[in-house]
Design a protein around this motif. Structure first.
Motif, short mmCIF file in Angstrom:
data_model
loop_
_atom_site.label_atom_id
_atom_site.label_comp_id
_atom_site.label_asym_id
_atom_site.label_seq_id
_atom_site.Cartn_x
_atom_site.Cartn_y
_atom_site.Cartn_z
N ASN A 206 0.84 -1.20 0.00
CA ASN A 206 0.00 0.00 0.00
C ASN A 206 0.88 1.25 0.00
O ASN A 206 1.95 1.25 0.58
CB ASN A 206 -0.86 0.04 1.26
N TYR A 207 0.41 2.31 -0.64
CA TYR A 207 1.13 3.57 -0.59
C TYR A 207 0.86 4.26 0.74
O TYR A 207 -0.27 4.23 1.25
CB TYR A 207 0.63 4.50 -1.71
N ASN A 208 1.88 4.91 1.28
CA ASN A 208 1.62 5.73 2.46
C ASN A 208 1.28 7.15 2.03
O ASN A 208 1.30 7.47 0.84
CB ASN A 208 2.80 5.68 3.45
N LYS A 209 0.98 7.97 3.01
CA LYS A 209 0.49 9.32 2.73
C LYS A 209 1.49 10.14 1.89
O LYS A 209 1.11 10.81 0.94
CB LYS A 209 0.22 10.01 4.07
N GLN A 211 3.86 9.07 -0.11
CA GLN A 211 3.95 8.55 -1.48
C GLN A 211 2.74 8.98 -2.30
O GLN A 211 2.86 9.37 -3.46
CB GLN A 211 4.05 7.02 -1.45
N LEU A 212 1.57 8.92 -1.68
CA LEU A 212 0.36 9.34 -2.39
C LEU A 212 0.43 10.82 -2.73
O LEU A 212 0.01 11.25 -3.81
CB LEU A 212 -0.88 9.05 -1.53
N ALA A 238 -4.39 13.13 0.01
CA ALA A 238 -3.42 12.05 0.27
C ALA A 238 -3.74 11.37 1.60
O ALA A 238 -3.66 10.14 1.72
CB ALA A 238 -2.01 12.61 0.29
N ASP A 239 -4.13 12.18 2.54
CA ASP A 239 -4.45 11.68 3.86
C ASP A 239 -5.66 10.72 3.82
O ASP A 239 -5.62 9.62 4.37
CB ASP A 239 -4.76 12.88 4.77
N SER A 242 -4.80 7.55 1.98
CA SER A 242 -3.79 6.71 2.62
C SER A 242 -4.43 5.71 3.58
O SER A 242 -3.81 4.72 3.97
CB SER A 242 -2.75 7.55 3.36
N GLY A 245 -4.39 3.23 1.17
CA GLY A 245 -3.14 3.12 0.41
C GLY A 245 -3.39 3.05 -1.09
O GLY A 245 -2.60 2.54 -1.86
#
Ligand SMILES: Nc1ncnc2c1ncn2[C@@H]1O[C@H](COP(=O)(O)OP(=O)(O)OP(=O)(O)O)[C@@H](O)[C@H]1O
Ligand SMILES: [Mg+2]
Length: 393
Positions: A206-209, A211-212, A238-239, A242, A245
């Motif tokens: 999963n992408y974290n915040k 990365q997003l 992004a938050d 996330s 993800g």
């Protein structure tokens, strides 16, 4: 005259760049996965071998887009090295029978090939002829392979893994990239699984915040007019994304927030537009997805989301008890066990939950349930709303 010409779009410059099938030149934060895939496949060009890779990871983690970027770049690289390369991407959600998958591959070489009248064996031979005639190595990407297997079994997969066997030491002509959210060993029987022993897995986390945020920043520059969104608003998107993800959810939020702001005739996306957009969408659990479920399927889903709250997995008997409670809460009497099982299987089919057989740590084989991509509280809330809107409870 309709007033359409007066409706302005001052935020989204290039909607195509927000569409799900757009393939960016570079993928942010996926270097490691790209490199791994390349090291698996370089033997195709350097050693004349056929390779297989399995891409797995949650919703919106970039599996589909990375497979396309990889094929485009790898084709170019191979051709530069003097190796004829080609690829076909098949979405097995849309094409879930061997014939329709093979048709898509043959159509790549021969537009207008008739869509009936040939057996799979014949179609495999036709495919082979095209590949041999063009002297290429073909990469077939089977995206959402789990749907094909569920619907039609593993025969085609098996045939494709045996495709080069009669080449008798000659050059291999076919490679496979298989994509699914859940690991392949969860839905292959042991016999088929052994054919896949030498399949390499590339795991997409999963992408974290942060990365997003980078992914969204990139996309904003491609698709939006400059200065239409502040960093802080992008951070809010992004938050939210996330939590899952999920980059697709982030991009959807960006697009919908942009549309909402435009409809208000504004030139900037504000945090409230993001919140409205969030209320409108979610990647799997959309209004229309839930709408299509029967009352008792909703109750079954509600039961799962209630019981699973603080756990990764629950057993079906835990889920069934919670279903009974949920039914009671909404003034319904729970359906019989066999019926309940059908609900679970259907919900699994829709991707709203996932069923798998327990491994170690459980006595005998029990079926476990997990929620693939949405927090249980958000799901409970949505399902309750839907049940309420139908006048239950
Ligand atoms: N690293 C990245 N850089 C830029 N865009 C990305 C990246 N990862 C994902 N995206 C974008 O996010 C969206 C979702 O990605 P993709 O469709 O590849 O997800 P997926 O893993 O295939 O999800 P699913 O399992 O639901 O099919 C796409 O629009 C894609 O372009
Ligand atoms: Mg995908």
């Amino acid at each position: 005259m309709p007033p359409f010409d007066e409706y302005q779009q001052k935020i989204i410059k290039d909607p195509a760049k927000l569409s799900f099938d757009y393939v960016p030149q570079t993928l942010v934060h996926r270097d490691k996965e790209m490199q791994r895939l390349f090291s698996i496949f370089r033997q195709v060009v350097e050693g004349g071998l056929g390779q297989r890779a399995f891409l797995t990871g949650n919703v919106g983690t970039g599996k589909s887009v990375l497979s396309k970027r990889f094929c485009l770049d790898f084709q170019e690289w191979g051709n530069e090295k003097g190796k004829g390369m080609d690829f076909v991407v098949v979405n097995c959600r849309a094409r879930n029978t061997p014939a329709s998958v093979l048709l898509k591959i043959i159509d790549h070489f021969d537009k207008g090939f008739p869509d009936r009248g040939f057996s799979t064996t014949e179609m495999l031979e036709i495919m082979r002829k095209h590949i041999n005639r063009k002297k290429i190595h073909l990469i077939v990407v089977l995206d959402e392979i789990n749907v094909l297997i569920k619907k039609s079994g593993t025969d085609l997969l098996y045939a494709l893994t045996r495709f080069d066997e009669e080449s008798l030491g000659g050059e291999h002509r076919l490679s496979l990239i298989l994509i699914s959210q859940r690991p392949v060993y969860e839905f292959l029987d042991p016999a088929t699984l052994s054919t896949f022993k030498r399949t390499n897995t590339v795991q997409f986390d999963n992408y974290n915040k942060e990365q997003l945020w980078d992914i969204l920043r990139d996309r904003t520059e491609l698709a939006l007019y400059p200065g239409t969104i502040e960093d802080e608003t992008l951070e809010l998107i992004a938050d939210i994304a996330s939590e899952w993800g999920d980059a697709r959810f982030g991009i959807e939020l960006l697009e919908n927030a942009g549309m909402i702001a435009s409809e208000e005739n504004l030139e900037m996306i504000a945090p409230d537009h993001v919140r409205s957009a969030k209320a409108m969408t979610h990647s799997v659990v959309t209004e229309s997805n839930l709408q299509s479920l029967s009352d008792h399927m909703l109750l079954a889903l509600l039961g799962v989301s209630m019981a699973i709250k603080s756990k990764a997995y629950i057993t079906t008997s835990e889920a069934e008890k919670a279903y009974a409670l949920a039914s009671e809460e909404f003034g319904e009497s729970p359906r019989a066990h066999t019926r309940y099982w059908e609900y679970l299987k259907e919900l699994d089919g829709y991707g709203l939950l996932s069923l798998k057989l327990s491994g170690k740590g459980h006595v005998g084989k029990t079926t476990l349930i997990s929620l693939p991509d949405i927090p249980s509280t958000a799901l409970s809330e949505k399902v309750r709303e839907m049940l309420g809107s139908r006048g239950l409870g």
